[in-house]
Design a protein around this motif. Structure first.
Motif, PDB file in Angstrom:
ATOM      1  N   GLU A  32       0.902  -1.090   0.053  1.00  0.00           N
ATOM      2  CA  GLU A  32       0.076  -0.170   0.144  1.00  0.00           C
ATOM      3  C   GLU A  32       0.829   1.204   0.047  1.00  0.00           C
ATOM      4  O   GLU A  32       0.470   2.156  -0.645  1.00  0.00           O
ATOM      5  CB  GLU A  32      -1.050  -0.124   1.211  1.00  0.00           C
ATOM      6  CG  GLU A  32      -1.946  -1.144   1.018  1.00  0.00           C
ATOM      7  CD  GLU A  32      -3.045  -1.105   2.267  1.00  0.00           C
ATOM      8  OE1 GLU A  32      -2.667  -0.488   3.300  1.00  0.00           O
ATOM      9  OE2 GLU A  32      -3.934  -1.885   2.006  1.00  0.00           O
ATOM     10  N   ARG A  33       1.983   1.295   0.793  1.00  0.00           N
ATOM     11  CA  ARG A  33       2.849   2.484   0.695  1.00  0.00           C
ATOM     12  C   ARG A  33       3.590   2.531  -0.638  1.00  0.00           C
ATOM     13  O   ARG A  33       3.540   3.816  -1.307  1.00  0.00           O
ATOM     14  CB  ARG A  33       3.919   2.227   1.816  1.00  0.00           C
ATOM     15  CG  ARG A  33       3.439   2.493   3.162  1.00  0.00           C
ATOM     16  CD  ARG A  33       4.590   2.349   4.285  1.00  0.00           C
ATOM     17  NE  ARG A  33       5.549   3.123   3.890  1.00  0.00           N
ATOM     18  CZ  ARG A  33       6.921   3.077   4.346  1.00  0.00           C
ATOM     19  NH1 ARG A  33       7.216   2.109   5.034  1.00  0.00           N
ATOM     20  NH2 ARG A  33       7.747   3.976   4.164  1.00  0.00           N
ATOM     21  N   ARG A  34       3.862   1.635  -1.110  1.00  0.00           N
ATOM     22  CA  ARG A  34       4.540   1.435  -2.454  1.00  0.00           C
ATOM     23  C   ARG A  34       3.465   2.068  -3.491  1.00  0.00           C
ATOM     24  O   ARG A  34       4.078   3.026  -4.598  1.00  0.00           O
ATOM     25  CB  ARG A  34       5.069   0.059  -3.182  1.00  0.00           C
ATOM     26  CG  ARG A  34       5.855   0.184  -4.333  1.00  0.00           C
ATOM     27  CD  ARG A  34       6.348  -1.271  -4.469  1.00  0.00           C
ATOM     28  NE  ARG A  34       7.196  -1.738  -3.540  1.00  0.00           N
ATOM     29  CZ  ARG A  34       6.943  -2.768  -2.536  1.00  0.00           C
ATOM     30  NH1 ARG A  34       5.837  -3.531  -3.009  1.00  0.00           N
ATOM     31  NH2 ARG A  34       7.655  -3.154  -1.704  1.00  0.00           N
ATOM     32  N   LEU A  35       2.360   1.596  -3.720  1.00  0.00           N
ATOM     33  CA  LEU A  35       1.150   2.161  -4.470  1.00  0.00           C
ATOM     34  C   LEU A  35       0.852   3.601  -4.385  1.00  0.00           C
ATOM     35  O   LEU A  35       0.711   4.321  -5.397  1.00  0.00           O
ATOM     36  CB  LEU A  35      -0.129   1.351  -4.376  1.00  0.00           C
ATOM     37  CG  LEU A  35      -0.270   0.092  -4.974  1.00  0.00           C
ATOM     38  CD1 LEU A  35      -1.525  -0.624  -4.674  1.00  0.00           C
ATOM     39  CD2 LEU A  35      -0.241   0.304  -6.451  1.00  0.00           C
ATOM     40  N   THR A  36       0.926   3.998  -2.984  1.00  0.00           N
ATOM     41  CA  THR A  36       0.508   5.540  -3.050  1.00  0.00           C
ATOM     42  C   THR A  36       1.866   6.370  -3.478  1.00  0.00           C
ATOM     43  O   THR A  36       1.656   7.559  -3.851  1.00  0.00           O
ATOM     44  CB  THR A  36       0.446   5.962  -1.352  1.00  0.00           C
ATOM     45  OG1 THR A  36       1.652   5.470  -0.761  1.00  0.00           O
ATOM     46  CG2 THR A  36      -0.727   5.307  -0.990  1.00  0.00           C
ATOM     47  N   GLY A  39       2.092   4.256  -7.651  1.00  0.00           N
ATOM     48  CA  GLY A  39       1.096   4.174  -8.616  1.00  0.00           C
ATOM     49  C   GLY A  39       0.987   2.888  -9.286  1.00  0.00           C
ATOM     50  O   GLY A  39       0.026   2.573 -10.114  1.00  0.00           O
ATOM     51  N   GLU A  40       2.270   2.046  -9.256  1.00  0.00           N
ATOM     52  CA  GLU A  40       2.294   0.942 -10.096  1.00  0.00           C
ATOM     53  C   GLU A  40       2.211  -0.277  -9.110  1.00  0.00           C
ATOM     54  O   GLU A  40       2.930  -0.525  -8.132  1.00  0.00           O
ATOM     55  CB  GLU A  40       3.841   1.055 -10.853  1.00  0.00           C
ATOM     56  CG  GLU A  40       3.871   2.208 -11.781  1.00  0.00           C
ATOM     57  CD  GLU A  40       5.239   2.011 -12.386  1.00  0.00           C
ATOM     58  OE1 GLU A  40       5.822   0.994 -12.249  1.00  0.00           O
ATOM     59  OE2 GLU A  40       5.457   2.851 -13.199  1.00  0.00           O
ATOM     60  N   PRO A  41       1.329  -1.232  -9.416  1.00  0.00           N
ATOM     61  CA  PRO A  41       1.136  -2.563  -8.702  1.00  0.00           C
ATOM     62  C   PRO A  41       2.457  -3.556  -9.067  1.00  0.00           C
ATOM     63  O   PRO A  41       3.067  -3.542 -10.110  1.00  0.00           O
ATOM     64  CB  PRO A  41      -0.124  -2.995  -9.027  1.00  0.00           C
ATOM     65  CG  PRO A  41      -0.601  -2.403 -10.262  1.00  0.00           C
ATOM     66  CD  PRO A  41       0.477  -1.326 -10.391  1.00  0.00           C
ATOM     67  N   ARG A  49      -3.557  -9.658  -3.225  1.00  0.00           N
ATOM     68  CA  ARG A  49      -4.912  -9.199  -3.634  1.00  0.00           C
ATOM     69  C   ARG A  49      -5.635 -10.385  -4.212  1.00  0.00           C
ATOM     70  O   ARG A  49      -6.895 -10.395  -3.712  1.00  0.00           O
ATOM     71  CB  ARG A  49      -4.913  -7.930  -4.674  1.00  0.00           C
ATOM     72  CG  ARG A  49      -4.524  -6.745  -3.929  1.00  0.00           C
ATOM     73  CD  ARG A  49      -4.954  -5.443  -4.925  1.00  0.00           C
ATOM     74  NE  ARG A  49      -4.060  -5.678  -6.116  1.00  0.00           N
ATOM     75  CZ  ARG A  49      -2.956  -5.199  -6.290  1.00  0.00           C
ATOM     76  NH1 ARG A  49      -2.282  -4.759  -5.230  1.00  0.00           N
ATOM     77  NH2 ARG A  49      -2.245  -5.082  -7.619  1.00  0.00           N
ATOM     78  N   ARG A  50      -5.192 -11.008  -4.949  1.00  0.00           N
ATOM     79  CA  ARG A  50      -5.883 -12.212  -5.588  1.00  0.00           C
ATOM     80  C   ARG A  50      -6.233 -12.976  -4.430  1.00  0.00           C
ATOM     81  O   ARG A  50      -7.203 -13.811  -4.210  1.00  0.00           O
ATOM     82  CB  ARG A  50      -5.033 -12.812  -6.597  1.00  0.00           C
ATOM     83  CG  ARG A  50      -6.126 -14.119  -7.333  1.00  0.00           C
ATOM     84  CD  ARG A  50      -5.334 -14.658  -8.561  1.00  0.00           C
ATOM     85  NE  ARG A  50      -5.854 -15.732  -9.056  1.00  0.00           N
ATOM     86  CZ  ARG A  50      -6.826 -15.536 -10.278  1.00  0.00           C
ATOM     87  NH1 ARG A  50      -6.928 -14.532 -10.763  1.00  0.00           N
ATOM     88  NH2 ARG A  50      -7.378 -16.732 -10.371  1.00  0.00           N
ATOM     89  N   PHE A  51      -5.106 -13.511  -3.616  1.00  0.00           N
ATOM     90  CA  PHE A  51      -5.318 -14.407  -2.369  1.00  0.00           C
ATOM     91  C   PHE A  51      -6.075 -13.947  -1.466  1.00  0.00           C
ATOM     92  O   PHE A  51      -6.951 -14.858  -0.888  1.00  0.00           O
ATOM     93  CB  PHE A  51      -3.775 -14.594  -1.738  1.00  0.00           C
ATOM     94  CG  PHE A  51      -3.985 -15.726  -0.618  1.00  0.00           C
ATOM     95  CD1 PHE A  51      -4.005 -17.071  -1.018  1.00  0.00           C
ATOM     96  CD2 PHE A  51      -3.791 -15.167   0.607  1.00  0.00           C
ATOM     97  CE1 PHE A  51      -4.175 -17.857   0.075  1.00  0.00           C
ATOM     98  CE2 PHE A  51      -3.795 -16.046   1.701  1.00  0.00           C
ATOM     99  CZ  PHE A  51      -4.052 -17.293   1.506  1.00  0.00           C
ATOM    100  N   LEU A  52      -6.199 -12.653  -1.323  1.00  0.00           N
ATOM    101  CA  LEU A  52      -7.202 -12.192  -0.091  1.00  0.00           C
ATOM    102  C   LEU A  52      -8.475 -11.533  -0.826  1.00  0.00           C
ATOM    103  O   LEU A  52      -9.211 -11.186   0.277  1.00  0.00           O
ATOM    104  CB  LEU A  52      -6.395 -11.032   0.686  1.00  0.00           C
ATOM    105  CG  LEU A  52      -5.298 -11.600   1.519  1.00  0.00           C
ATOM    106  CD1 LEU A  52      -4.490 -10.120   1.954  1.00  0.00           C
ATOM    107  CD2 LEU A  52      -5.622 -12.467   2.619  1.00  0.00           C
ATOM    108  N   SER A  53      -8.831 -11.937  -1.836  1.00  0.00           N
ATOM    109  CA  SER A  53     -10.151 -11.072  -2.527  1.00  0.00           C
ATOM    110  C   SER A  53     -11.460 -12.119  -1.826  1.00  0.00           C
ATOM    111  O   SER A  53     -11.186 -13.147  -1.638  1.00  0.00           O
ATOM    112  CB  SER A  53      -9.931 -11.305  -3.916  1.00  0.00           C
ATOM    113  OG  SER A  53     -10.174 -12.773  -4.476  1.00  0.00           O
TER     114      SER A  53
END
Length: 68
Positions: A32-36, A39-41, A49-53
């Motif tokens: 989440e820190r890296r995305l903010t 902006g690149e996942p 995200r797929r595992f916890l969806s």
């Protein structure tokens, strides 16, 4: 003797589960820190995200069937 062995195994398994959960939480926080910032996942973020969806089969959009 069996009770002591069972207790040791239970403590070991509980520690392993807590360790896995802690690493998962740390990984999500870092992603989440890296995305903010960028902006690149990342690939690991996509996997987490797929595992916890929480999507079920009913939530998934319809797929287009390949025909001949």
């Amino acid at each position: 003797m069996i009770l002591v062995l069972a207790s040791i195994i239970a403590v070991f398994l509980a520690g392993a589960v807590c360790g896995i959960f802690a690493m998962l939480v740390i990984g999500i926080h870092a992603e989440e820190r890296r995305l903010t910032r960028t902006g690149e996942p990342t690939r690991t973020g996509a996997v987490s995200r797929r595992f916890l969806s929480t999507q079920t089969c009913d939530d998934v959009p319809e797929r287009v069937k390949a025909g001949r």
